[in-house]
Motif scaffolding. Structure first.
Motif, PDB file in Angstrom:
ATOM      1  N   VAL A  98      -4.494  29.768  13.882  1.00 11.84           N
ATOM      2  CA  VAL A  98      -5.673  28.899  14.002  1.00 11.84           C
ATOM      3  C   VAL A  98      -5.183  27.451  13.900  1.00 11.84           C
ATOM      4  CG1 VAL A  98      -7.988  28.368  13.164  1.00 11.84           C
ATOM      5  CG2 VAL A  98      -7.079  30.698  12.939  1.00 11.84           C
ATOM      6  N   GLN A  99      -4.764  26.895  15.012  1.00 14.23           N
ATOM      7  CA  GLN A  99      -4.177  25.564  15.025  1.00 14.23           C
ATOM      8  C   GLN A  99      -5.141  24.507  14.504  1.00 14.23           C
ATOM      9  OE1 GLN A  99      -1.252  22.512  16.008  1.00 14.23           O
ATOM     10  NE2 GLN A  99      -1.239  24.611  15.281  1.00 14.23           N
ATOM     11  N   ALA A 100      -6.425  24.646  14.808  1.00 14.46           N
ATOM     12  CA  ALA A 100      -7.399  23.637  14.383  1.00 14.46           C
ATOM     13  C   ALA A 100      -7.527  23.551  12.866  1.00 14.46           C
ATOM     14  CB  ALA A 100      -8.766  23.949  14.990  1.00 14.46           C
ATOM     15  N   ALA A 101      -7.134  24.615  12.158  1.00 17.71           N
ATOM     16  CA  ALA A 101      -7.233  24.614  10.696  1.00 17.71           C
ATOM     17  C   ALA A 101      -5.919  24.265  10.022  1.00 17.71           C
ATOM     18  CB  ALA A 101      -7.706  25.991  10.208  1.00 17.71           C
ATOM     19  N   GLU A 102      -4.873  23.962  10.796  1.00 21.69           N
ATOM     20  CA  GLU A 102      -3.554  23.738  10.220  1.00 21.69           C
ATOM     21  C   GLU A 102      -3.471  22.365   9.551  1.00 21.69           C
ATOM     22  OE1 GLU A 102       0.508  24.846   9.442  1.00 21.69           O
ATOM     23  OE2 GLU A 102      -1.436  25.808   9.665  1.00 21.69           O
ATOM     24  N   PRO A 103      -3.196  22.325   8.226  1.00 24.03           N
ATOM     25  CA  PRO A 103      -3.141  21.034   7.535  1.00 24.03           C
ATOM     26  C   PRO A 103      -1.918  20.220   7.964  1.00 24.03           C
ATOM     27  CG  PRO A 103      -2.419  22.791   6.074  1.00 24.03           C
ATOM     28  CD  PRO A 103      -2.911  23.453   7.325  1.00 24.03           C
ATOM     29  N   PHE A 372       9.376  30.305  -0.263  1.00 24.56           N
ATOM     30  CA  PHE A 372       9.191  29.865   1.117  1.00 24.56           C
ATOM     31  C   PHE A 372       7.879  30.430   1.630  1.00 24.56           C
ATOM     32  CE2 PHE A 372       9.591  30.834   5.677  1.00 24.56           C
ATOM     33  CZ  PHE A 372       9.945  29.593   6.190  1.00 24.56           C
ATOM     34  N   HIS A 373       7.055  29.573   2.242  1.00 21.11           N
ATOM     35  CA  HIS A 373       5.779  30.007   2.802  1.00 21.11           C
ATOM     36  C   HIS A 373       5.686  29.524   4.237  1.00 21.11           C
ATOM     37  CE1 HIS A 373       1.630  30.988   3.389  1.00 21.11           C
ATOM     38  NE2 HIS A 373       1.287  29.718   3.541  1.00 21.11           N
ATOM     39  N   LEU A 374       5.410  30.484   5.159  1.00 17.78           N
ATOM     40  CA  LEU A 374       5.318  30.191   6.586  1.00 17.78           C
ATOM     41  C   LEU A 374       3.862  30.140   7.014  1.00 17.78           C
ATOM     42  CD1 LEU A 374       7.217  29.968   9.172  1.00 17.78           C
ATOM     43  CD2 LEU A 374       6.554  32.344   9.606  1.00 17.78           C
ATOM     44  N   HIS A 375       3.489  29.090   7.714  1.00 19.32           N
ATOM     45  CA  HIS A 375       2.149  28.958   8.283  1.00 19.32           C
ATOM     46  C   HIS A 375       2.140  29.516   9.710  1.00 19.32           C
ATOM     47  CE1 HIS A 375       0.212  25.763   5.528  1.00 19.32           C
ATOM     48  NE2 HIS A 375       1.341  26.134   4.950  1.00 19.32           N
ATOM     49  N   GLY A 376       0.956  29.939  10.162  1.00 14.69           N
ATOM     50  CA  GLY A 376       0.746  30.267  11.569  1.00 14.69           C
ATOM     51  C   GLY A 376       1.113  31.667  11.982  1.00 14.69           C
ATOM     52  N   HIS A 377       2.129  32.271  11.355  1.00 13.68           N
ATOM     53  CA  HIS A 377       2.614  33.592  11.714  1.00 13.68           C
ATOM     54  C   HIS A 377       3.055  34.340  10.460  1.00 13.68           C
ATOM     55  CE1 HIS A 377       3.203  31.182  15.391  1.00 13.68           C
ATOM     56  NE2 HIS A 377       3.089  32.323  16.063  1.00 13.68           N
ATOM     57  N   HIS A 378       2.985  35.662  10.516  1.00 13.06           N
ATOM     58  CA  HIS A 378       3.621  36.501   9.508  1.00 13.06           C
ATOM     59  C   HIS A 378       5.038  36.868   9.982  1.00 13.06           C
ATOM     60  CE1 HIS A 378      -0.341  36.886   7.692  1.00 13.06           C
ATOM     61  NE2 HIS A 378       0.200  37.541   6.689  1.00 13.06           N
ATOM     62  N   PHE A 379       5.853  37.351   9.051  1.00 13.12           N
ATOM     63  CA  PHE A 379       7.225  37.704   9.407  1.00 13.12           C
ATOM     64  C   PHE A 379       7.617  39.040   8.772  1.00 13.12           C
ATOM     65  CE2 PHE A 379       7.445  34.740   5.740  1.00 13.12           C
ATOM     66  CZ  PHE A 379       8.084  35.537   4.802  1.00 13.12           C
ATOM     67  N   ARG A 380       8.654  39.633   9.335  1.00  9.16           N
ATOM     68  CA  ARG A 380       9.295  40.813   8.765  1.00  9.16           C
ATOM     69  C   ARG A 380      10.515  40.365   7.959  1.00  9.16           C
ATOM     70  NH1 ARG A 380       6.695  45.960   9.364  1.00  9.16           N
ATOM     71  NH2 ARG A 380       6.166  46.326  11.542  1.00  9.16           N
ATOM     72  N   LEU A 381      10.717  40.979   6.818  1.00  3.88           N
ATOM     73  CA  LEU A 381      11.937  40.764   6.039  1.00  3.88           C
ATOM     74  C   LEU A 381      13.003  41.708   6.571  1.00  3.88           C
ATOM     75  CD1 LEU A 381      13.422  39.480   3.634  1.00  3.88           C
ATOM     76  CD2 LEU A 381      12.449  41.286   2.184  1.00  3.88           C
ATOM     77  N   LEU A 382      14.109  41.146   7.055  1.00  5.88           N
ATOM     78  CA  LEU A 382      15.144  41.963   7.682  1.00  5.88           C
ATOM     79  C   LEU A 382      16.034  42.618   6.636  1.00  5.88           C
ATOM     80  CD1 LEU A 382      16.233  39.725  10.693  1.00  5.88           C
ATOM     81  CD2 LEU A 382      14.461  41.479  10.596  1.00  5.88           C
ATOM     82  N   ALA A 408      12.125  37.656  10.470  1.00  6.64           N
ATOM     83  CA  ALA A 408      11.882  37.625  11.913  1.00  6.64           C
ATOM     84  C   ALA A 408      10.394  37.549  12.175  1.00  6.64           C
ATOM     85  CB  ALA A 408      12.470  38.862  12.581  1.00  6.64           C
ATOM     86  N   LEU A 409      10.004  36.702  13.129  1.00  6.55           N
ATOM     87  CA  LEU A 409       8.608  36.568  13.518  1.00  6.55           C
ATOM     88  C   LEU A 409       8.499  36.614  15.030  1.00  6.55           C
ATOM     89  CD1 LEU A 409       7.521  32.996  13.980  1.00  6.55           C
ATOM     90  CD2 LEU A 409       9.462  33.299  12.430  1.00  6.55           C
ATOM     91  N   SER A 410       7.352  37.055  15.505  1.00  4.41           N
ATOM     92  CA  SER A 410       7.035  36.994  16.924  1.00  4.41           C
ATOM     93  C   SER A 410       6.209  35.735  17.143  1.00  4.41           C
ATOM     94  CB  SER A 410       6.246  38.229  17.357  1.00  4.41           C
ATOM     95  OG  SER A 410       5.874  38.136  18.717  1.00  4.41           O
ATOM     96  N   ALA A 411       6.768  34.753  17.830  1.00  2.00           N
ATOM     97  CA  ALA A 411       6.115  33.449  18.014  1.00  2.00           C
ATOM     98  C   ALA A 411       4.959  33.589  18.998  1.00  2.00           C
ATOM     99  CB  ALA A 411       7.122  32.413  18.482  1.00  2.00           C
ATOM    100  N   GLU A 412       3.844  34.071  18.494  1.00  2.00           N
ATOM    101  CA  GLU A 412       2.704  34.415  19.356  1.00  2.00           C
ATOM    102  C   GLU A 412       1.786  33.237  19.619  1.00  2.00           C
ATOM    103  OE1 GLU A 412      -1.087  37.545  19.337  1.00  2.00           O
ATOM    104  OE2 GLU A 412       0.433  37.635  17.766  1.00  2.00           O
ATOM    105  N   TYR A 413       1.627  32.348  18.648  1.00  2.00           N
ATOM    106  CA  TYR A 413       0.577  31.334  18.719  1.00  2.00           C
ATOM    107  C   TYR A 413       1.168  29.954  18.981  1.00  2.00           C
ATOM    108  CZ  TYR A 413      -2.039  35.086  16.479  1.00  2.00           C
ATOM    109  OH  TYR A 413      -2.607  36.295  16.187  1.00  2.00           O
ATOM    110  N   ALA A 414       0.740  29.333  20.079  1.00  2.00           N
ATOM    111  CA  ALA A 414       1.212  27.997  20.412  1.00  2.00           C
ATOM    112  C   ALA A 414       0.643  26.974  19.445  1.00  2.00           C
ATOM    113  CB  ALA A 414       0.806  27.648  21.849  1.00  2.00           C
TER     114      ALA A 414
END
Length: 438
Positions: A98-103, A372-382, A408-414
């Motif tokens: 949700v790009q519009a909500a990204e601080p 570490f906290h990632l915004h926009g996407h979830h990730f897998r711990l390898l 690893a993340l799938s960069a789904e959201y522009a």
């Protein structure tokens, strides 16, 4: 205590992971013209952190109790009014795409007296957290966190939901609370659950509870244990996992992490089970699960549950053709800046084409564990050999000093998305960078 996990030191505690000034519930949600709307007010408030003594001044994110539920697929309009004397921005844990909500990366902070409305598509069911803490280091008062629950469209075999939001506070001798980012010398740590001190949680024998555990602490990694009960983990950081029993009945959560667990209350009527918290220094009871004197809810406990309904994330990731990026955390890293100094004109940590897999090597070069906290996407711990991944998705991870973890993340959201890091120390600063998906 007999169980090994409640004799942990801080290093071992981190290894285990690889609000209610208002109400413990959600703010009021109203339906209007086919969409749901919610009003939040950031303003000065107080909290009862010393039983029998004066309330403690804090800054709050206020909203009344709910009147309807949220479900996956709903659209939510959130209006935030900033009545604080400083700028503020709503920060999310678990909200993907949700790009519009990204601080900061997409929204400038709200000035005092200003308000804004955010349109939020609720793509995923799960347990979410939001707060105003992104700019909170060193401010006049600490800020609480809030929980947001989005339920599945499909039925789930539980009798009751229990949000369990844990927060920590540092009190001076005069009862005032200090914010993070400053030296906590001569302060006393206090832990609350849904804004209360050691609350009782009633349950009937053979009732199945869905606990939504949230680590709303400012910097602390914590372990939780409900004495005498099996704890079946069903979801992590807002997304379903392959169900598994927590080892020794204990859960480890980094700041911002959320764990959904099913617990069948098989204890006899009238008994109570302490819920213990370990912060790497000592174990303490923070709540009790109390078995009601009412008749059992059913003759026997429910059978083991199936996995929660999928939220639609991919089953596999293309690691062979992934974009690989090294990120250094901890110590003196010029690329990471305080949120107040963030600028979109700075170079991003990386750029990725939409649809590409990205592997991040997160190396902690500091003397303390880093979160570490990632915004926009979830990730897998390898896995250590980089030949597979754990059977769950995360958005928050604790990394020990000298350790490297690969995700690893799938960069789904522009869009432009933040990354946050902070050491597990009250005085440590919160730092940010950003990445771009195009």
């Amino acid at each position: 205590m007999a169980d090994r996990i409640f004799r942990l030191d801080r290093r071992e505690l981190v290894t285990g992971l690889g609000a209610a000034v208002l109400s413990p519930a959600l703010p009021r949600i109203a339906a209007a013209q086919g969409r749901l709307s919610l009003m939040l007010q950031a303003q000065a408030g107080v909290m009862a952190l010393r039983p029998g003594e004066a309330d403690t001044p804090i800054w709050s994110l206020l909203g009344p109790a709910p009147d309807i539920s949220l479900k996956r697929g709903d659209e939510l309009a959130i209006t935030v009014a900033n009545e604080l004397p400083v700028g503020a921005t709503l920060n999310w844990y678990g909200l993907d795409g949700v790009q519009a909500a990204e601080p900061l990366a997409a929204r400038v902070p709200l000035s005092p007296g200003a308000r804004e409305t955010l349109e939020i598509p609720l793509r995923h069911a799960g347990t979410f957290m939001w707060d105003l803490r992104l700019l909170g280091d060193g401010q006049a008062r600490p800020l609480p966190a809030r929980a947001l629950v989005v339920k599945e469209s499909e039925p789930v075999s539980v009798d009751r939901d229990e949000v369990f939001l844990i927060e920590d506070w540092r009190l001076r001798a005069d009862g005032t609370a200090i914010p993070p980012g400053i030296d906590p010398k001569d302060t006393m740590p206090i832990y609350t659950v849904n804004g209360r001190i050691t609350p009782d949680i009633p349950a009937r024998t053979n009732e199945r509870l869905r606990f939504r555990f949230i680590n709303g602490c400012q910097r602390n990694v914590i372990a939780l244990k409900i004495e005498g009960h099996e704890v079946r983990v069903m979801a992590l950081d807002s997304l379903p996992a392959e169900p598994f029993l927590a080892r020794g009945g204990a859960l480890v959560l980094a700041p911002g992490s959320r764990v959904e667990a099913f617990i069948d209350t098989t204890a006899p009527a009238g008994s109570s089970s302490p819920i213990l918290l370990h912060d790497g220094k000592e174990a303490r009871p923070i709540a009790r699960l109390v078995a009601s004197m009412e008749p059992p809810l059913r003759d026997a406990a429910l059978p083991a549950p199936p996995p929660l309904p999928s939220n639609g994330l991919p089953n596999r990731l293309d690691l062979k053709n992934a974009l690989r990026v090294d990120l250094t955390l901890g110590g003196s890293q010029a690329e990471w800046v305080a949120p107040g100094s963030f600028a979109n004109s700075a170079a991003p940590a990386f750029r990725a084409k939409a649809g590409r897999t990205v592997v991040l090597a997160l190396s902690n070069r500091g003397d303390l564990s880093e979160v570490f906290h990632l915004h926009g996407h979830h990730f897998r711990l390898l896995d250590r050999l980089d030949d597979g991944w754990k059977p769950f998705w995360l958005d928050t991870l604790a990394i020990e000093p000298g350790q490297t973890q690969r995700i690893a993340l799938s960069a789904e959201y522009a869009g432009r998305w933040l990354m946050e890091t902070m050491a597990t120390d009250w005085a440590a600063p919160r730092l940010v960078r950003y990445y771009i998906v195009e």
